[in-house]
Design an enzyme around this catalytic site. Structure first.
Site, PDB file in Angstrom:
ATOM      1  N   LEU A   7     -29.666 -30.220  64.249  1.00  0.00           N
ATOM      2  CA  LEU A   7     -29.938 -30.858  63.174  1.00  0.00           C
ATOM      3  C   LEU A   7     -31.166 -31.836  63.108  1.00  0.00           C
ATOM      4  CD1 LEU A   7     -28.771 -30.868  60.091  1.00  0.00           C
ATOM      5  CD2 LEU A   7     -27.571 -33.010  60.597  1.00  0.00           C
ATOM      6  N   ARG A  24     -12.248 -14.625  45.733  1.00  0.00           N
ATOM      7  CA  ARG A  24     -12.732 -14.485  46.952  1.00  0.00           C
ATOM      8  C   ARG A  24     -13.222 -13.140  47.407  1.00  0.00           C
ATOM      9  NH1 ARG A  24     -11.399 -13.156  52.339  1.00  0.00           N
ATOM     10  NH2 ARG A  24     -11.782 -14.440  53.925  1.00  0.00           N
ATOM     11  N   ARG A  32     -33.460 -33.521  52.874  1.00  0.00           N
ATOM     12  CA  ARG A  32     -32.873 -32.647  53.992  1.00  0.00           C
ATOM     13  C   ARG A  32     -31.864 -31.798  53.247  1.00  0.00           C
ATOM     14  NH1 ARG A  32     -29.953 -34.956  58.960  1.00  0.00           N
ATOM     15  NH2 ARG A  32     -28.353 -35.824  57.420  1.00  0.00           N
ATOM     16  N   LYS A  35     -27.360 -28.341  57.358  1.00  0.00           N
ATOM     17  CA  LYS A  35     -26.139 -29.296  57.471  1.00  0.00           C
ATOM     18  C   LYS A  35     -25.006 -28.616  56.663  1.00  0.00           C
ATOM     19  CE  LYS A  35     -25.380 -34.307  57.222  1.00  0.00           C
ATOM     20  NZ  LYS A  35     -25.203 -34.551  58.721  1.00  0.00           N
TER      21      LYS A  35
END
Length: 287
Positions: free
Chosen positions: A204, A100, A52, A147
């Site tokens: 999920l 950033r 996963r 996830k």
């Protein structure tokens, strides 16, 4: 004794572990995580978690920082170095470090760190007695099958549940239960069918879910992968949830409504025992 953690290729004391303030996981939640249970020094369902992990990274086009075999070696070292007998191992991989900017270069090196948490897994009051869950609106993003570490909605749902003296929140969208804030949700009908939502972008794809469905098949139990409403949950004969750190946990009350007789039911108890027996019988212990 301070834990040893793994950060960017090194095992260091937790008080020496650092991650850059320019890491995109910190700045944007541009990162993936996995949690694997450890019982008796054994990694539980770890192959499912690593599969996963690789899928989630692929969906975000973040490269694996190490091979699956090398990640297992990191986990094994963490278990040994921290003398972990029972608890969890947390892995996090971000896109990497850059000044950033919403845009990102394709050649950023991923940031990878991992650590252990010692905790009771198989002998908890929740497993023995069951838990209460609250009902909370699902306010997460549309790709819940990945996830990611963007967990603010789950944090808020857990907080709302705690304020109602509940251990977990079941999230609801369009009248149907999607899943728990950090777990997969199930009900058991009067004719002993186990109902849990089918995998899609709405939930999920739980690793413990996958293992428990396999166990149910081996036991000859019917698993109906379809949606269910809050009302159907309240009228169920049993309910339970699964996750890596909670295994198979009975749910005895939903939004103040007792499920069945208010005690863990026989189907849940059978799945609890069989899942744990099979999980502990398959992985080799870490020396």
């Amino acid at each position: 004794m301070a834990r040893e953690v793994y950060v960017e290729g090194r095992f260091v004391s937790e008080d020496q572990a650092t991650v850059s303030v320019f890491d995109r996981g910190l700045l944007f939640g541009d990162s993936i995580y996995e949690v694997t249970a450890v019982i008796d020094g054994r990694l539980i369902d770890n192959d499912l978690h690593l599969a996963r992990l690789e899928r989630s990274l692929g969906e975000l086009e973040i490269p694996m920082p190490l091979s699956p075999e090398a990640i297992v070696e990191v986990q094994t070292q963490l278990i040994a170095r921290n003398r972990l007998r029972e608890g969890v191992i947390y892995l996090q991989i971000s896109r990497g470090i850059a000044d950033r900017n919403f845009g990102y270069a394709q050649d950023i090196k991923p940031t990878f760190f991992a650590f252990t948490q010692a905790r009771d897994i198989r002998d908890t009051a929740a497993l023995r007695e069951g838990i209460r869950v609250a009902i909370v609106d699902d306010q997460r993003w549309a790709r819940r099958d990945i996830k990611t570490t963007m967990l603010l909605a789950q944090v808020q749902a857990k907080h709302a549940a705690a304020q109602r003296d509940c251990k977990e929140a079941w999230l609801v969208e369009d009248g149907f239960v999607t899943e728990g804030a950090s777990s997969t949700a199930y009900i058991v009908t009067a004719d002993n069918r186990i109902v849990t939502r089918a995998n899609s972008r709405a939930i999920l794809p739980g690793c413990t879910r996958r293992a428990v469905i396999k166990v149910a098949d081996q036991l000859g139990l019917t698993v109906d992968q379809s949606r269910f409403t809050v009302e159907e949950a309240r009228n169920a004969s049993e309910a339970f949830l699964t996750s890596a750190s909670s295994l198979v946990t009975p749910v005895i009350e939903i939004a103040g409504h007792a499920i069945g007789d208010g005690k863990p039911g026989p189907v849940t108890r059978l799945l609890q025992k069989t899942y744990l027996d099979l999980a502990l019988g398959s992985p080799a212990p870490v020396q």
